[in-house]
Design an enzyme around this catalytic site. Structure first.
Site, PDB file in Angstrom:
ATOM      1  N   CYS A  97       0.880  -1.250   0.040  1.00 47.32           N
ATOM      2  CA  CYS A  97      -0.036   0.047  -0.086  1.00 47.32           C
ATOM      3  C   CYS A  97       0.584   1.422   0.051  1.00 47.32           C
ATOM      4  O   CYS A  97       0.412   2.310  -0.722  1.00 47.32           O
ATOM      5  CB  CYS A  97      -1.001  -0.006   1.310  1.00 47.32           C
ATOM      6  SG  CYS A  97      -0.909  -1.199   2.291  1.00 47.32           S
ATOM      7  N   ARG A 127       7.277 -11.178   5.130  1.00 46.63           N
ATOM      8  CA  ARG A 127       6.570 -11.056   6.661  1.00 46.63           C
ATOM      9  C   ARG A 127       7.313 -11.983   7.559  1.00 46.63           C
ATOM     10  O   ARG A 127       7.341 -13.270   7.058  1.00 46.63           O
ATOM     11  CB  ARG A 127       4.954 -11.009   6.710  1.00 46.63           C
ATOM     12  CG  ARG A 127       4.195 -10.189   5.595  1.00 46.63           C
ATOM     13  CD  ARG A 127       2.751 -10.317   5.840  1.00 46.63           C
ATOM     14  NE  ARG A 127       2.009  -9.371   5.006  1.00 46.63           N
ATOM     15  CZ  ARG A 127       0.957  -9.396   4.750  1.00 46.63           C
ATOM     16  NH1 ARG A 127       0.091 -10.193   5.544  1.00 46.63           N
ATOM     17  NH2 ARG A 127       0.452  -8.339   3.697  1.00 46.63           N
ATOM     18  N   GLN A 171       1.170 -11.195  -3.718  1.00 50.67           N
ATOM     19  CA  GLN A 171       0.085 -10.987  -3.626  1.00 50.67           C
ATOM     20  C   GLN A 171      -0.642 -10.337  -5.085  1.00 50.67           C
ATOM     21  O   GLN A 171       0.135  -9.595  -5.761  1.00 50.67           O
ATOM     22  CB  GLN A 171      -0.395  -9.707  -2.589  1.00 50.67           C
ATOM     23  CG  GLN A 171      -0.265 -10.109  -1.113  1.00 50.67           C
ATOM     24  CD  GLN A 171      -0.232  -9.121  -0.356  1.00 50.67           C
ATOM     25  OE1 GLN A 171       0.286  -8.122  -0.095  1.00 50.67           O
ATOM     26  NE2 GLN A 171      -1.136  -9.253   0.793  1.00 50.67           N
ATOM     27  N   ASP A 210      -2.268  -7.790  -5.699  1.00 47.30           N
ATOM     28  CA  ASP A 210      -2.818  -6.646  -4.672  1.00 47.30           C
ATOM     29  C   ASP A 210      -3.099  -5.553  -5.490  1.00 47.30           C
ATOM     30  O   ASP A 210      -2.633  -4.944  -6.514  1.00 47.30           O
ATOM     31  CB  ASP A 210      -1.549  -6.161  -3.894  1.00 47.30           C
ATOM     32  CG  ASP A 210      -1.959  -5.621  -2.271  1.00 47.30           C
ATOM     33  OD1 ASP A 210      -3.173  -5.433  -2.138  1.00 47.30           O
ATOM     34  OD2 ASP A 210      -1.061  -5.102  -1.864  1.00 47.30           O
ATOM     35  N   HIS A 231      -5.017  -1.407  -4.731  1.00 49.62           N
ATOM     36  CA  HIS A 231      -5.680  -0.402  -3.781  1.00 49.62           C
ATOM     37  C   HIS A 231      -6.486   0.437  -4.881  1.00 49.62           C
ATOM     38  O   HIS A 231      -6.157   0.815  -5.824  1.00 49.62           O
ATOM     39  CB  HIS A 231      -4.607   0.358  -3.384  1.00 49.62           C
ATOM     40  CG  HIS A 231      -3.722  -0.508  -2.304  1.00 49.62           C
ATOM     41  ND1 HIS A 231      -2.514  -1.362  -2.707  1.00 49.62           N
ATOM     42  CD2 HIS A 231      -4.034  -0.914  -1.000  1.00 49.62           C
ATOM     43  CE1 HIS A 231      -2.106  -2.153  -1.785  1.00 49.62           C
ATOM     44  NE2 HIS A 231      -2.865  -1.841  -0.467  1.00 49.62           N
ATOM     45  N   LYS A 279     -13.941  -5.108   7.171  1.00 53.04           N
ATOM     46  CA  LYS A 279     -13.431  -6.171   5.763  1.00 53.04           C
ATOM     47  C   LYS A 279     -14.365  -7.143   5.744  1.00 53.04           C
ATOM     48  O   LYS A 279     -15.144  -7.554   6.479  1.00 53.04           O
ATOM     49  CB  LYS A 279     -11.883  -6.268   6.106  1.00 53.04           C
ATOM     50  CG  LYS A 279     -11.878  -7.167   7.375  1.00 53.04           C
ATOM     51  CD  LYS A 279     -10.310  -7.767   7.517  1.00 53.04           C
ATOM     52  CE  LYS A 279     -10.133  -8.672   8.742  1.00 53.04           C
ATOM     53  NZ  LYS A 279      -9.138  -9.266   8.853  1.00 53.04           N
ATOM     54  N   HIS A 314      -8.213  -1.736   0.448  1.00 50.42           N
ATOM     55  CA  HIS A 314      -7.233  -2.740   0.013  1.00 50.42           C
ATOM     56  C   HIS A 314      -7.964  -3.950  -0.177  1.00 50.42           C
ATOM     57  O   HIS A 314      -8.921  -4.461   0.207  1.00 50.42           O
ATOM     58  CB  HIS A 314      -6.396  -3.164   1.186  1.00 50.42           C
ATOM     59  CG  HIS A 314      -5.809  -1.952   2.042  1.00 50.42           C
ATOM     60  ND1 HIS A 314      -4.319  -1.748   1.903  1.00 50.42           N
ATOM     61  CD2 HIS A 314      -6.328  -1.278   2.900  1.00 50.42           C
ATOM     62  CE1 HIS A 314      -4.306  -0.747   2.870  1.00 50.42           C
ATOM     63  NE2 HIS A 314      -5.241  -0.341   3.292  1.00 50.42           N
TER      64      HIS A 314
END
Length: 642
Positions: free
Chosen positions: A337, A366, A384, A386, A388, A468, A514
């Site tokens: 992000c 991570r 990911q 991913d 946004h 979420k 997200h």
RNA sequence: GCCCACGUAGCUCAGUAGGCAGAGCGUGUCCUUGGUAAGGACAAGGUCACCGGUUCGAUUCCGGUCGUGGGCUCCA
């Protein structure tokens, strides 16, 4: 005597004398039902069969056929297990012992962990309790009485639970007794211990009291129970079969990936087959994103730690990795992000630009704790899909609907039909105003309704920065792993001071979403492997066709065919081993290759190929063109269902 | 990270009550050239995860580390 009217599940009604027990009602309906009866449902309450019915109600006899019946059955088995444990280990302190999806467990505070030998002894003791066919009896007492009972046994866990029940204004505390064993329990239970026919204790594990690692660690015994031997055996067979689909086993056998002990836990190495599979999946994902108005971006793996301070990850002690470059601290990105926000903030944005949807196949690291790593399903480095989405508050619901539909399309396309959807609401430590939260929750809920999704509310399970939606996928053993997720974020836009110019010429704060669809590509591939048991559909298969020359003479012809198939973008290999045809077929079948083309002298002379399919076996000889007509369609990347 | 179990050949696993380490599959070579799920022979492959301790001697016993499995917790 007064009569009461019962409405049965099929809609019919029957009248019985007030005070008739649930079991007597079952007997009136039929002897077979009475025999199978475990408990009863009166209106919405699940009750013991000994419960007397005093007024009109909806009434159902619960057998093992129903989820509630299974729960009662297995909960009773858990009591029997606890009794057996106490008989063998009088110093053990039982804590909680519920029924779970496929069985039950009970947690004990013991000085010494249980061993596998102990499990066998406990099973033997359980068999004795079952043979004795002891009645389960319900008893209702005051909280004080209950507390005295468990204080006398020095069981602080039960006392803690009684205190909580009291706080929740429970008028009475219910106890269930069979033989000499009494437990704090809401119930209900089967009538007697003899009802339990087939059971097995499956494993021992450590578990924290109340699941909190600051609490003492208890010893948990898992088991399962069925009303027939055959059902138990089928259950155990299902588990065995599921193990055959384990992605870690298939990953090795199909030469997809490795995790090298010497190179680091939780870090994945893709072999050629696995890398190909991954590439196809990501190519497809990128195409589907572009179709839906996302823009591709790409951001570095390292960002100065000052960025992680702005985002708040540094202060939160987010489990991320850091390194130093020329006296500067850098953080390896655990999420994408901040990078996307930097790109957004690099220009003045107008409301006319929104929604902006930035997409990246972002590789993140991570520091997952060693004990939680699990094949591809939980790793330390993963990529990911991913994105946004930055939009106006008014656009929020539509954007969420778009993501849900996207997720549904993708899961369907990849063959996932079973998943669980949760809408997580405001936790206690949340930031942001009540209005913002309510707006977010309303938008997520409205979007789910608009998409006709069945979902459950997970109270207070949201991130601190916003509510979420989580969608969980099942692995081979039925364990759930988080997949797609859509998260509203009220925090980042503030922290990074994001804005857009509205129609009113004023600066406004955009709303940020997200979202991941496949989630972690590693995890997704793990789930995909298990879901199809390694039998990838042709479009995903790393090797789509293997050509099997019958003799060495036929190898040049095989090479020629391979060349023609590669021209068609098919993924082909030729088996050059000096082995029998049977052995070559076996080899290709074990690798789960969708098509085998057998070529011998006959095919060479007629210019054909003998087609064998993974699903249908020998399809006989046909021309290459005929095979291609079919293969082209199957091998093509699908258009996501929508 | 915590609890329990485990770590022997590329894979699946035997074994050693402390005394030179075994099988099947796979791999290589040779023979075989076959028609829809395993043709045959021979051979190569191991510091018994790593580090330390006890011992005349440790793969075996003890301790630590790393890793794996099943859970707890957390998360994509």
């Amino acid at each position: 005597m007064a009569q009461v009217k019962l409405t049965l599940p099929d809609g019919s009604t029957m009248e019985v004398a007030a005070g008739t027990t649930a079991l007597q009602v079952a007997e009136q309906i039929g002897p077979r039902l009475a025999k199978a009866a475990l408990a009863a449902k009166v209106n919405t309450d699940v009750v013991d069969l000994s419960t007397a019915i005093e007024r009109d109600a909806d009434f159902a006899v619960l057998t093992f056929e129903s989820p509630e019946g299974q729960e009662v059955y297995r909960h009773s088995a858990a009591h029997i297990m606890a009794d057996a444990v106490l008989r063998l280990f009088p110093e053990a302190k039982p804590t909680i012992g519920p029924a779970i999806a496929e069985g039950f467990y009970y947690d004990f505070d013991v000085h010494k962990p249980f061993t596998d030998d102990d499990l066998a002894r406990i099973e033997a003791e359980m068999a004795k309790i079952i043979d004795a066919d002891l009645r389960f009896e319900r008893q209702e007492v005051s909280a004080a009485e209950a507390r005295a009972l468990f204080e006398a046994r020095d069981n602080s866990y039960k006392v803690e639970m009684i205190d909580e029940l009291e706080e929740h204004d429970e008028q009475t505390i219910s106890l269930y007794r069979h033989g000499d064993f009494t437990d704090l329990c809401r119930g209900p239970h089967v009538p007697s211990t003899g009802k339990i026919v087939a059971f097995k204790l499956t494993s021992v594990a450590g578990a924290y009291w109340r699941g909190d690692e600051r609490n003492p660690m208890l010893q948990r015994i898992y088991g399962t129970a069925y009303p027939e031997r055959k059902l138990l055996e089928e259950h155990l067979e299902r588990i065995e079969e599921a193990k055959q689909r384990d992605h870690r086993k298939l990953g090795r056998e199909l030469k997809l990936f490795s995790i090298f002990e010497e190179a680091g836990a939780g870090l994945v190495y893709y072999h050629p087959n696995g890398a190909m599979l991954r590439q196809i999946v990501t190519d497809f994902t990128i195409r589907e994103h572009l179709k839906r108005g996302y823009q591709l971006v790409r951001t570095p793996h390292l960002l100065k730690s000052t960025i992680w301070e702005i985002s708040g990850h540094a202060q939160q002690n987010y489990p991320m990795y850091y390194t130093r470059i020329e006296e500067q601290s850098y953080g390896i990105k655990p999420m994408n992000c901040p990078g996307h926000i930097l790109i957004y903030n690099s220009d003045t944005r107008s409301y006319r630009d929104l929604p902006i949807r930035y997409f990246e196949l972002g590789t993140v690291y991570r520091h997952e704790r060693s004990g939680v790593l699990h094949g591809l399903l939980r790793v330390r480095g993963f990529t990911q899909d991913d994105a946004h989405i930055f939009c106006t508050p008014e656009q929020l619901t539509d954007e969420i609907v778009g993501v849900i539909e996207f997720a549904q399309d993708m899961l369907t396309t990849f063959g996932f039909n079973e998943y669980k959807v949760l809408l997580a609401t405001r936790p206690d430590n949340a930031m942001g105003s009540d209005e913002m939260w309510q707006h977010g929750i309303d938008a997520l809920g409205a979007a789910l309704d608009q998409c006709n999704m069945d979902y459950q509310i997970a109270p207070k399970d949201g991130a601190f920065y916003g509510p979420k939606i989580d969608i969980a996928l099942k692995d081979a053993l039925g364990r759930l792993w988080d997949g797609p997720t859509i998260q509203c974020d009220f925090n980042m836009p503030e922290r990074f001071d994001m804005s857009y110019v509205g129609a009113d010429g004023q600066e406004h704060r955009p709303v940020m979403l997200h979202r991941v669809v496949l989630a972690g590509i590693e995890r997704f591939l793990g789930a995909l492997i298990e879901n199809c048991a390694g039998n990838f559909p042709t479009w995903l298969a790393p090797v789509q066709v293997r050509i099997l020359p019958i003799t060495d003479r036929n190898v040049p012809y095989a090479d020629e065919i391979a060349e023609q198939l590669r021209e068609e973008d098919l993924r082909v290999e030729v088996d050059r081993e000096s082995a029998t045809l049977q052995a070559k077929i076996r080899g290709a079948e074990l690798m789960k290759i969708p098509y085998m083309l057998v070529v011998g002298d006959r095919e060479e002379q007629s210019g054909q190929v003998a087609v064998r399919s993974r699903e249908e076996g020998d399809l006989g000889p046909r021309s290459l063109e005929e095979f291609l007509e079919h293969a082209r369609v199957e091998a093509a990347m699908p258009h996501a269902a929508r």
